[in-house]
Design a protein around this motif. Structure first.
Motif, PDB file in Angstrom:
ATOM      1  N   MET A  84     -15.321 -12.348  -6.337  1.00  0.00           N
ATOM      2  CA  MET A  84     -14.460 -13.154  -5.998  1.00  0.00           C
ATOM      3  C   MET A  84     -14.609 -14.747  -6.124  1.00  0.00           C
ATOM      4  O   MET A  84     -14.376 -15.574  -5.698  1.00  0.00           O
ATOM      5  N   HIS A  85     -15.173 -14.747  -7.172  1.00  0.00           N
ATOM      6  CA  HIS A  85     -15.357 -16.377  -8.040  1.00  0.00           C
ATOM      7  C   HIS A  85     -14.297 -16.461  -8.981  1.00  0.00           C
ATOM      8  O   HIS A  85     -13.709 -15.419  -9.843  1.00  0.00           O
ATOM      9  N   PRO A  86     -13.544 -17.717  -9.084  1.00  0.00           N
ATOM     10  CA  PRO A  86     -12.549 -18.121  -9.912  1.00  0.00           C
ATOM     11  C   PRO A  86     -13.101 -17.692 -11.312  1.00  0.00           C
ATOM     12  O   PRO A  86     -14.167 -17.847 -11.959  1.00  0.00           O
ATOM     13  N   THR A  87     -11.927 -17.000 -12.226  1.00  0.00           N
ATOM     14  CA  THR A  87     -12.267 -16.510 -13.417  1.00  0.00           C
ATOM     15  C   THR A  87     -11.086 -17.241 -14.358  1.00  0.00           C
ATOM     16  O   THR A  87      -9.985 -17.374 -13.714  1.00  0.00           O
ATOM     17  N   PRO A  88     -11.541 -17.490 -15.595  1.00  0.00           N
ATOM     18  CA  PRO A  88     -10.334 -18.152 -16.396  1.00  0.00           C
ATOM     19  C   PRO A  88      -9.120 -17.197 -16.662  1.00  0.00           C
ATOM     20  O   PRO A  88      -9.375 -15.794 -16.681  1.00  0.00           O
ATOM     21  N   VAL A  89      -8.069 -17.663 -16.789  1.00  0.00           N
ATOM     22  CA  VAL A  89      -6.668 -16.927 -17.122  1.00  0.00           C
ATOM     23  C   VAL A  89      -6.505 -17.454 -18.612  1.00  0.00           C
ATOM     24  O   VAL A  89      -6.576 -18.640 -18.865  1.00  0.00           O
ATOM     25  N   MET A 128       1.397  -9.608  -7.602  1.00  0.00           N
ATOM     26  CA  MET A 128       1.460  -8.427  -8.719  1.00  0.00           C
ATOM     27  C   MET A 128       1.828  -9.133 -10.049  1.00  0.00           C
ATOM     28  O   MET A 128       1.379  -8.829 -11.232  1.00  0.00           O
ATOM     29  N   ALA A 129       2.599 -10.246  -9.853  1.00  0.00           N
ATOM     30  CA  ALA A 129       3.115 -10.921 -11.114  1.00  0.00           C
ATOM     31  C   ALA A 129       1.591 -11.570 -11.624  1.00  0.00           C
ATOM     32  O   ALA A 129       1.613 -11.634 -12.905  1.00  0.00           O
ATOM     33  N   ALA A 130       1.181 -12.282 -10.755  1.00  0.00           N
ATOM     34  CA  ALA A 130      -0.058 -13.147 -11.392  1.00  0.00           C
ATOM     35  C   ALA A 130      -1.009 -12.052 -11.892  1.00  0.00           C
ATOM     36  O   ALA A 130      -1.602 -12.382 -13.075  1.00  0.00           O
ATOM     37  N   MET A 131      -1.323 -10.902 -11.397  1.00  0.00           N
ATOM     38  CA  MET A 131      -2.163 -10.074 -11.893  1.00  0.00           C
ATOM     39  C   MET A 131      -1.825  -9.171 -13.028  1.00  0.00           C
ATOM     40  O   MET A 131      -2.528  -8.936 -13.678  1.00  0.00           O
ATOM     41  N   ARG A 132      -0.569  -9.104 -12.922  1.00  0.00           N
ATOM     42  CA  ARG A 132      -0.130  -8.763 -14.603  1.00  0.00           C
ATOM     43  C   ARG A 132      -0.431  -9.628 -15.530  1.00  0.00           C
ATOM     44  O   ARG A 132      -0.845  -9.226 -16.808  1.00  0.00           O
ATOM     45  N   HIS A 133      -0.061 -10.999 -15.477  1.00  0.00           N
ATOM     46  CA  HIS A 133      -0.762 -11.787 -16.431  1.00  0.00           C
ATOM     47  C   HIS A 133      -2.089 -11.987 -16.539  1.00  0.00           C
ATOM     48  O   HIS A 133      -2.312 -11.985 -17.649  1.00  0.00           O
ATOM     49  N   PHE A 167       4.584 -20.161  -5.305  1.00  0.00           N
ATOM     50  CA  PHE A 167       3.143 -19.848  -5.224  1.00  0.00           C
ATOM     51  C   PHE A 167       2.247 -20.155  -6.153  1.00  0.00           C
ATOM     52  O   PHE A 167       2.477 -20.103  -7.103  1.00  0.00           O
ATOM     53  N   VAL A 168       0.843 -20.513  -5.844  1.00  0.00           N
ATOM     54  CA  VAL A 168      -0.275 -20.666  -6.901  1.00  0.00           C
ATOM     55  C   VAL A 168      -1.204 -19.596  -6.380  1.00  0.00           C
ATOM     56  O   VAL A 168      -1.645 -19.580  -5.019  1.00  0.00           O
ATOM     57  N   PHE A 169      -1.459 -18.804  -7.404  1.00  0.00           N
ATOM     58  CA  PHE A 169      -2.843 -17.633  -7.177  1.00  0.00           C
ATOM     59  C   PHE A 169      -3.793 -18.179  -7.986  1.00  0.00           C
ATOM     60  O   PHE A 169      -3.666 -18.751  -9.142  1.00  0.00           O
ATOM     61  N   VAL A 170      -4.924 -17.495  -7.689  1.00  0.00           N
ATOM     62  CA  VAL A 170      -6.209 -17.844  -8.452  1.00  0.00           C
ATOM     63  C   VAL A 170      -6.757 -16.459  -8.809  1.00  0.00           C
ATOM     64  O   VAL A 170      -6.795 -15.500  -8.042  1.00  0.00           O
ATOM     65  N   ALA A 171      -7.081 -16.354 -10.052  1.00  0.00           N
ATOM     66  CA  ALA A 171      -7.578 -15.117 -10.801  1.00  0.00           C
ATOM     67  C   ALA A 171      -9.163 -15.006 -10.182  1.00  0.00           C
ATOM     68  O   ALA A 171      -9.826 -16.160 -10.347  1.00  0.00           O
ATOM     69  N   VAL A 172      -9.595 -14.187  -9.727  1.00  0.00           N
ATOM     70  CA  VAL A 172     -11.291 -13.821  -9.162  1.00  0.00           C
ATOM     71  C   VAL A 172     -11.519 -12.700  -9.827  1.00  0.00           C
ATOM     72  O   VAL A 172     -11.010 -11.701 -10.171  1.00  0.00           O
ATOM     73  N   ASP A 173     -13.091 -12.921  -9.942  1.00  0.00           N
ATOM     74  CA  ASP A 173     -13.963 -11.621 -10.559  1.00  0.00           C
ATOM     75  C   ASP A 173     -14.333 -10.763  -9.421  1.00  0.00           C
ATOM     76  O   ASP A 173     -13.842 -10.860  -8.501  1.00  0.00           O
ATOM     77  N   GLY A 227      -4.824 -10.012 -15.695  1.00  0.00           N
ATOM     78  CA  GLY A 227      -5.633  -8.814 -15.929  1.00  0.00           C
ATOM     79  C   GLY A 227      -6.799  -8.778 -14.990  1.00  0.00           C
ATOM     80  O   GLY A 227      -7.837  -8.326 -15.336  1.00  0.00           O
ATOM     81  N   ALA A 228      -6.496  -9.503 -14.064  1.00  0.00           N
ATOM     82  CA  ALA A 228      -7.668  -9.554 -12.906  1.00  0.00           C
ATOM     83  C   ALA A 228      -7.101  -9.701 -11.436  1.00  0.00           C
ATOM     84  O   ALA A 228      -5.857  -9.884 -11.307  1.00  0.00           O
ATOM     85  N   THR A 229      -7.914  -9.663 -10.494  1.00  0.00           N
ATOM     86  CA  THR A 229      -7.443  -9.734  -9.137  1.00  0.00           C
ATOM     87  C   THR A 229      -7.174 -11.075  -8.864  1.00  0.00           C
ATOM     88  O   THR A 229      -7.684 -12.071  -9.242  1.00  0.00           O
ATOM     89  N   CYS A 230      -5.933 -11.102  -8.315  1.00  0.00           N
ATOM     90  CA  CYS A 230      -5.671 -12.631  -7.819  1.00  0.00           C
ATOM     91  C   CYS A 230      -5.247 -12.833  -6.452  1.00  0.00           C
ATOM     92  O   CYS A 230      -4.664 -11.986  -5.774  1.00  0.00           O
ATOM     93  N   VAL A 231      -5.653 -14.148  -5.829  1.00  0.00           N
ATOM     94  CA  VAL A 231      -5.593 -14.214  -4.475  1.00  0.00           C
ATOM     95  C   VAL A 231      -4.506 -15.697  -4.128  1.00  0.00           C
ATOM     96  O   VAL A 231      -4.485 -16.268  -5.198  1.00  0.00           O
ATOM     97  N   THR A 232      -3.919 -15.491  -3.070  1.00  0.00           N
ATOM     98  CA  THR A 232      -3.005 -16.685  -3.033  1.00  0.00           C
ATOM     99  C   THR A 232      -3.841 -17.830  -2.399  1.00  0.00           C
ATOM    100  O   THR A 232      -4.742 -17.883  -1.691  1.00  0.00           O
ATOM    101  N   ALA A 233      -3.577 -18.983  -3.252  1.00  0.00           N
ATOM    102  CA  ALA A 233      -4.454 -20.202  -3.013  1.00  0.00           C
ATOM    103  C   ALA A 233      -3.366 -21.466  -2.356  1.00  0.00           C
ATOM    104  O   ALA A 233      -3.952 -22.183  -1.508  1.00  0.00           O
ATOM    105  N   ARG A 234      -2.110 -21.153  -2.512  1.00  0.00           N
ATOM    106  CA  ARG A 234      -1.202 -22.229  -2.038  1.00  0.00           C
ATOM    107  C   ARG A 234       0.207 -21.683  -2.231  1.00  0.00           C
ATOM    108  O   ARG A 234       0.533 -20.829  -3.059  1.00  0.00           O
TER     109      ARG A 234
END
Length: 147
Positions: free
Chosen positions: A118-123, A41-46, A109-115, A48-55
């Motif tokens: 499900m491809h990584p997208t810049p933040v 939730m914190a990652a997505m708030r920043h 935790f490290v999250f990655v924003a995805v489009d 503005g996209a879906t974020c998935v757990t990477a690490r």
């Protein structure tokens, strides 16, 4: 662009009997799940996209959260990469009768924003604008160095 403080989220879960292990405290897997959800939730708030757990960089269980207590999860973004978002996460046990809290779990935790595909997208970069932002960020960076 969100600031560190803008991404701060606190959530609570009451530890019910079906959340516990055979020692009548929150099962570690449940605590990790709650932390992962709030961190996303914190990652997505920043982002503005879906974020998935990477690490999960580290996860230290310092003490249990007893059944009947409240598990308080606090999360905030403290650093970003091109598509990645670092989130500081801490869990606390809270006595619902007194409000007394005690930290139980510490993690990064490290999250990655995805489009949508499900491809990584810049933040965007995280903004550090206030004294609180600086304090939260420096606390996270100092703790990350110890893990």
């Amino acid at each position: 662009m969100a600031s560190v403080s803008d991404t701060f989220i606190e959530n609570r879960e009451r530890v019910q009997p079906d959340d516990t292990n055979n020692y009548a405290s929150a099962h570690g897997g449940n605590v990790v799940k709650w932390m992962d959800e709030v961190g996303a939730m914190a990652a997505m708030r920043h982002a503005g996209a879906t974020c998935v757990t990477a690490r999960i960089n580290s996860l230290d269980f310092e003490r249990p959260v007893p059944q009947g207590d409240i598990c308080v999860i606090r999360a905030y973004v403290y650093e970003t990469g091109r598509t990645s978002i670092k989130v500081r996460l801490r869990a606390f046990r809270e006595d619902p009768r007194t409000g007394e809290t005690e930290q139980t779990t510490d993690s990064y935790f490290v999250f990655v924003a995805v489009d949508d595909d499900m491809h990584p997208t810049p933040v965007p970069d995280i903004a550090v604008e206030t004294d609180r932002d600086r304090e939260l960020q420096s606390e996270a960076l100092a703790g990350e160095d110890q893990h």
